[in-house]
Design an enzyme around this catalytic site. Structure first.
Site, short mmCIF file in Angstrom:
data_model
loop_
_atom_site.label_atom_id
_atom_site.label_comp_id
_atom_site.label_asym_id
_atom_site.label_seq_id
_atom_site.Cartn_x
_atom_site.Cartn_y
_atom_site.Cartn_z
N GLU A 1 0.82 -0.77 -6.97
CA GLU A 1 0.40 0.23 -7.95
C GLU A 1 0.31 1.62 -7.34
O GLU A 1 0.01 1.78 -6.16
CB GLU A 1 -0.99 -0.12 -8.50
CG GLU A 1 -1.04 -1.36 -9.36
CD GLU A 1 -2.47 -1.66 -9.80
OE1 GLU A 1 -2.63 -2.64 -10.53
OE2 GLU A 1 -3.40 -0.93 -9.41
N CYS B 1 -1.93 8.94 -5.96
CA CYS B 1 -2.64 7.94 -5.16
C CYS B 1 -1.69 6.78 -4.93
O CYS B 1 -1.23 6.16 -5.89
CB CYS B 1 -3.90 7.47 -5.89
SG CYS B 1 -4.87 6.25 -4.97
N CYS C 1 -4.52 -6.84 -0.37
CA CYS C 1 -5.45 -6.37 0.65
C CYS C 1 -6.25 -7.56 1.16
O CYS C 1 -6.56 -8.48 0.40
CB CYS C 1 -6.39 -5.32 0.06
SG CYS C 1 -7.54 -4.60 1.26
N CYS D 1 -13.47 -6.64 -0.33
CA CYS D 1 -14.60 -5.94 -0.95
C CYS D 1 -14.87 -6.52 -2.34
O CYS D 1 -13.94 -6.70 -3.14
CB CYS D 1 -14.33 -4.45 -1.04
SG CYS D 1 -14.04 -3.68 0.58
N CYS E 1 -8.35 -0.19 -9.12
CA CYS E 1 -7.18 -0.42 -8.27
C CYS E 1 -6.88 -1.91 -8.19
O CYS E 1 -7.74 -2.73 -7.88
CB CYS E 1 -7.46 0.13 -6.87
SG CYS E 1 -6.08 -0.03 -5.76
N CYS F 1 -13.71 -4.74 -5.80
CA CYS F 1 -12.34 -4.25 -5.87
C CYS F 1 -11.38 -5.33 -6.37
O CYS F 1 -11.46 -6.49 -5.94
CB CYS F 1 -11.91 -3.76 -4.48
SG CYS F 1 -10.23 -3.10 -4.43
#
Length: 354
Positions: free
Chosen positions: A93, A106, A113, A117, A334, A120
């Site tokens: 993205e 961005c 990832c 976290c 995100c 997220c």
């Protein structure tokens, strides 16, 4: 046979490619201008290169790119979120944001990832792989091509942990700031990290003029460990110590990103504790109204709590702003758009290729 990505190559490397194929050095410089100045997508478009040279290049090299799978535009028309497919079918993205002072993009640095976290969406599918410098650049190039507007600011704060992809990140920065390419100022680039201390120490030795943003999201280790697994490895004391060291070495002010999570990190005592940690430090705190993720239990703080938090920090002379909310109507968190797409495609990259 895997092909080498020309978009990840710096000018001297392209010169080396030309020389290795029996061409003059200036042919490599012409290649660089085609790839990063004119931003062509195919070797065959490099029309001032000899036909034989182009044919030879096509046997071993490719110009990487990204393909738009989906684009969502906010009601205010000031934000667009892109779902891009990579050449292997993975999806990432990027977000385009239009401001009065210029356009910001961005970008993602990884497909997925592994930081984990809890607030997220990027971490929900884990880490698939790192992006190449060319794939990071391609997000900027494609958004600029598609919008017809110049990008003036880049934030490496999309999917992934940039410092977990350190070498490709540095190569990306060198390429996007090259005067023969987009020539974006280092001061117009922000790199966000959840706090990989050894890599922050490496980065400070590069003496770059970029802005380093730390995803802090808590005033102490107890709260940070609830939401960020990286806190088990690096304490908040260590993070503040390395940030002070970073400023002393580079002269660049640190930004602390602080997502406001209802009932977790948004109380008056949290603001006071954070202010105490920042006292005497050249830093900026960016309070972020949380983008809620349905797969996560974290809820956004109320506007009243966010304003009160800001007021307390200001009382202690801490530089603080509340991030302007943009694109809240287009899967703003995100990783949301990517996860929705992968769920529909059965997490099969081959579905993207078709």
């Amino acid at each position: 046979m895997s092909m080498t990505d020309l978009r990840s190559a710096e000018e001297e490397e392209m010169v080396g490619i030309a020389l290795s194929m029996g061409e003059k050095a200036f042919r490599g410089r012409q290649m660089f201008q085609w790839v990063h100045g004119k931003r062509v997508q195919k070797i065959e478009e490099m029309t001032n290169l000899p036909a034989g040279f182009r044919s030879g290049l096509e046997e071993n090299y490719v110009v990487s790119g990204v393909t738009i799978v989906e684009k969502q535009v906010s009601a205010g028309r000031d934000t667009a979120k892109y779902l891009f497919a990579l050449s292997d079918g993975n999806v990432i993205e990027s977000v385009w944001m239009k401001y009065h002072h210029g356009n910001s993009v961005c970008i993602s640095s990884q497909a997925g990832c592994r930081m984990g976290c809890t607030f997220c969406a990027s971490t929900l599918t884990g880490l698939t792989r790192n992006l190449t410098a060319g794939e990071m650049l391609s997000q900027v190039y494609e958004i600029q091509r598609e919008t017809g507007e110049r990008v003036s600011n880049i934030i490496v704060m999309g999917m992934g942990e940039p410092l977990d992809n350190y070498d490709n990140l540095l190569r990306f920065i060198r390429l996007v700031t090259d005067e023969k390419g987009l020539h974006i100022s280092q001061r117009s680039i922000t790199v966000s990290t959840c706090g990989l201390i050894p890599r922050i120490q490496d980065l400070m030795k590069e003496h770059l003029s970029i802005t380093l943003a730390i995803s802090l999201h808590a005033p102490n280790d107890r709260i940070r460990r609830q939401t960020m697994p990286v806190a088990e490895k690096y304490s908040i004391e260590e993070i503040f110590a390395v940030c002070r060291e970073y400023f002393n070495e580079t002269g660049r002010r640190i930004t602390f990103e602080y997502s406001m999570i209802h009932g977790v990190n948004d109380r008056e005592e949290h603001a006071q504790e954070l202010a105490a940690r920042c006292r005497g430090m050249n830093c900026h705190i960016n309070l972020i109204p949380l983008n809620e993720v349905k797969e996560r239990k974290c809820m956004r703080s109320t506007d009243q709590d966010i304003e009160r938090f800001k007021f307390i920090l200001e009382k202690y002379q801490i530089n603080v702003t509340i991030r302007r909310e943009m694109g809240s109507d287009i899967d703003a968190a995100c990783g949301q758009l990517r996860k929705k797409f992968l769920d529909q495609a059965g997490s099969n990259p081959e579905e993207v290729k078709r």
